[in-house]
Design a protein around this motif. Structure first.
Motif, PDB file in Angstrom:
ATOM      1  N   UNK A 310       0.801  -1.225   0.000  1.00  0.00           N
ATOM      2  CA  UNK A 310       0.000   0.000   0.000  1.00  0.00           C
ATOM      3  C   UNK A 310       0.836   1.278   0.000  1.00  0.00           C
ATOM      4  N   UNK A 311       2.141   1.166  -0.147  1.00  0.00           N
ATOM      5  CA  UNK A 311       3.017   2.339  -0.111  1.00  0.00           C
ATOM      6  C   UNK A 311       3.265   2.872  -1.517  1.00  0.00           C
ATOM      7  N   UNK A 312       2.874   4.104  -1.796  1.00  0.00           N
ATOM      8  CA  UNK A 312       3.068   4.659  -3.144  1.00  0.00           C
ATOM      9  C   UNK A 312       4.513   4.633  -3.628  1.00  0.00           C
ATOM     10  N   UNK A 313       5.474   4.777  -2.724  1.00  0.00           N
ATOM     11  CA  UNK A 313       6.878   4.855  -3.131  1.00  0.00           C
ATOM     12  C   UNK A 313       7.320   3.581  -3.858  1.00  0.00           C
ATOM     13  N   UNK A 314       6.720   2.453  -3.511  1.00  0.00           N
ATOM     14  CA  UNK A 314       7.104   1.191  -4.144  1.00  0.00           C
ATOM     15  C   UNK A 314       6.411   0.985  -5.493  1.00  0.00           C
ATOM     16  N   UNK A 315       5.558   1.911  -5.867  1.00  0.00           N
ATOM     17  CA  UNK A 315       4.851   1.846  -7.153  1.00  0.00           C
ATOM     18  C   UNK A 315       5.120   3.097  -7.988  1.00  0.00           C
ATOM     19  N   UNK A 316       6.164   3.844  -7.633  1.00  0.00           N
ATOM     20  CA  UNK A 316       6.386   5.160  -8.239  1.00  0.00           C
ATOM     21  C   UNK A 316       7.011   5.104  -9.630  1.00  0.00           C
ATOM     22  N   UNK A 317       7.495   3.958 -10.051  1.00  0.00           N
ATOM     23  CA  UNK A 317       8.100   3.879 -11.377  1.00  0.00           C
ATOM     24  C   UNK A 317       7.072   4.203 -12.452  1.00  0.00           C
ATOM     25  N   UNK A 318       7.408   5.159 -13.317  1.00  0.00           N
ATOM     26  CA  UNK A 318       6.524   5.511 -14.418  1.00  0.00           C
ATOM     27  C   UNK A 318       5.517   6.598 -14.118  1.00  0.00           C
ATOM     28  N   UNK A 319       5.536   7.141 -12.894  1.00  0.00           N
ATOM     29  CA  UNK A 319       4.624   8.253 -12.587  1.00  0.00           C
ATOM     30  C   UNK A 319       4.911   9.409 -13.540  1.00  0.00           C
ATOM     31  N   UNK A 320       3.842  10.048 -14.032  1.00  0.00           N
ATOM     32  CA  UNK A 320       4.032  11.143 -14.985  1.00  0.00           C
ATOM     33  C   UNK A 320       3.256  12.407 -14.614  1.00  0.00           C
ATOM     34  N   UNK A 321       2.472  12.373 -13.543  1.00  0.00           N
ATOM     35  CA  UNK A 321       1.616  13.512 -13.178  1.00  0.00           C
ATOM     36  C   UNK A 321       2.419  14.611 -12.493  1.00  0.00           C
ATOM     37  N   UNK A 322       2.418  15.833 -13.004  1.00  0.00           N
ATOM     38  CA  UNK A 322       3.064  16.952 -12.303  1.00  0.00           C
ATOM     39  C   UNK A 322       2.449  17.113 -10.915  1.00  0.00           C
ATOM     40  N   UNK A 323       3.297  17.126  -9.895  1.00  0.00           N
ATOM     41  CA  UNK A 323       2.791  17.061  -8.520  1.00  0.00           C
ATOM     42  C   UNK A 323       3.434  18.107  -7.630  1.00  0.00           C
ATOM     43  N   UNK A 324       2.596  18.765  -6.852  1.00  0.00           N
ATOM     44  CA  UNK A 324       3.034  19.730  -5.840  1.00  0.00           C
ATOM     45  C   UNK A 324       2.932  19.051  -4.475  1.00  0.00           C
ATOM     46  N   UNK A 325       3.981  19.163  -3.670  1.00  0.00           N
ATOM     47  CA  UNK A 325       3.980  18.630  -2.311  1.00  0.00           C
ATOM     48  C   UNK A 325       4.007  19.798  -1.331  1.00  0.00           C
ATOM     49  N   UNK A 326       3.133  19.741  -0.313  1.00  0.00           N
ATOM     50  CA  UNK A 326       3.051  20.780   0.704  1.00  0.00           C
ATOM     51  C   UNK A 326       3.083  20.107   2.073  1.00  0.00           C
TER      52      UNK A 326
END
Length: 392
Positions: A310-326
């Protein structure tokens, strides 16, 4: 007990009445499938009053002090809060807000026939055009009924397709509903459709729904929100190429999860977001959430499997969405290293991303200026990648 016996759900919250010597105990809300708020005895001792969430509303309820049926006293689409009773409990005053009214004081007899006493925001609302949200109901792929709302643009252009932003609440055991939201109205005023939903794990829909993601965060909740997106696209003039997603806390987590599962969103803004449940377990101030809802800590096989899955970091390969972190630098509920990990994953893959850090800011209780900066930064990020001008 939940941890020791490995329940597949959490424990309900109920109201109990105890005798002074502790010899007798009555569960007053055993047959009521919602969550009661803080109780208040009536002057004559016959009733116990409390507020509670039901669907997207919050209302005043009462139950006989010796047990019986729970009775709802207030009505309407909105949220009741700050309840105060007269000495004899015949009259009650409370604050009440709705999607288009930040809130005023009402008074009535036992909550019925209430009349407004104040008009605190009337002058401010003059000349401001606020859209009214429309309630939605749809089914998730497994047949589960899900509720939500769509806030349309304040000034929609007929015959044009508008961008849409999906917003996700925190918790996950919380709920959106008929409250006033500055954030959502700001997006609406900029020309966005704003979709906000109560996916599984939300409160106000009963215990089974509340624990619907137990052991499977990122599964049913993800299916629910994406079914809501599909329903919105079928129902409203929305440009499918200009979709955004944002959320805070659990909403930030699900935002991170969504961008690892689909490329349908052209922009994302993740606030106080979790990316790695294993590292979060050892650094956050609520490790028991992971031990219970993921069936164990990271050194036990079942817990480790669920936390990693359930951890996004382990599925992050290939992410393409421009993302803002706050993120607040002093956040102990979701330590800032959680967002840092996801930000680095996107930077390494050359995905457009930005990180805004807020010194001396915790998970909640932000100063007004920092909160406003966070909201405006989110809107500007959406404007940059989605554009608020409708497309003919």
């Amino acid at each position: 007990v939940v941890l020791r016996e490995r329940w597949d759900h959490g424990s309900p919250i109920d109201l109990f009445a105890f005798s002074a010597d502790g010899s007798e105990r009555i569960n007053l809300t055993e047959s009521w499938d919602l969550i009661p708020g803080a109780p208040r005895w009536s002057a004559d001792g016959r009733w116990v009053y409390f507020t509670g969430g039901i669907g997207g509303d919050t209302h005043l309820f009462r139950v006989p002090s010796e047990g019986g049926e729970v009775e709802q006293l207030t009505q309407g689409e909105g949220r009741v809060g700050d309840v105060s009773f007269s000495r004899d409990f015949r009259t009650v005053a409370y604050a009440f807000q709705s999607p288009t009214d930040p809130g005023d004081v009402f008074v009535g007899t036992q909550g019925r026939g209430a009349r407004r006493l104040t008009d605190l925001n009337g002058e401010w609302l003059v000349g401001r055009q606020l859209a009214s949200p429309e309630p939605l109901a749809f089914t998730s792929p497994d047949g589960t009924r899900v509720e939500g709302w769509m806030l349309p643009p304040a000034n929609p252009e007929a015959g044009s397709a508008h961008p849409m932003v999906l917003t996700i609440h925190g918790g996950p055991h919380g709920a959106y509903g008929n409250e006033f939201s500055f954030d959502r109205h700001l997006l609406s005023s900029k020309g966005y459709y704003v979709l906000y939903l109560n996916p599984r794990a939300s409160t106000g829909y009963g215990e089974a729904f509340r624990w619907g993601t137990w052991g499977s965060w990122g599964d049913e909740d993800y299916q629910d929100v994406m079914a809501g997106v599909d329903h919105a696209l079928e129902t409203y003039p929305i440009d499918p190429n200009r979709l955004g997603v944002t959320g805070y806390s659990y909403g930030g987590y699900l935002t991170n999860w969504i961008i690892t599962q689909t490329d349908r969103f052209s922009a994302a803004a993740a606030g106080a977001s979790i990316s790695n449940w294993v590292s979060d377990y050892g650094t956050a101030d609520i490790p028991r959430t992971k031990e219970s809802e993921f069936f164990g800590p990271p050194w036990e096989a079942e817990g480790q499997e669920n936390l990693i899955r359930a951890s996004p970091i382990f599925h992050a390969q290939g992410v393409s969405t421009p993302t803002l972190f706050l993120h607040g630098e002093s956040d102990h509920r979701v330590p800032i290293e959680e967002a840092e990990q996801m930000y680095v994953a996107l930077q390494k893959q050359k995905v457009p991303s930005r990180f805004i850090r807020y010194p001396d800011s915790y998970h909640g209780g932000w100063t007004p200026w920092r909160y406003l900066h966070r909201v405006l930064s989110t809107v500007r990020w959406m404007d940059r990648w989605l554009g608020a001008t409708p497309v003919s």
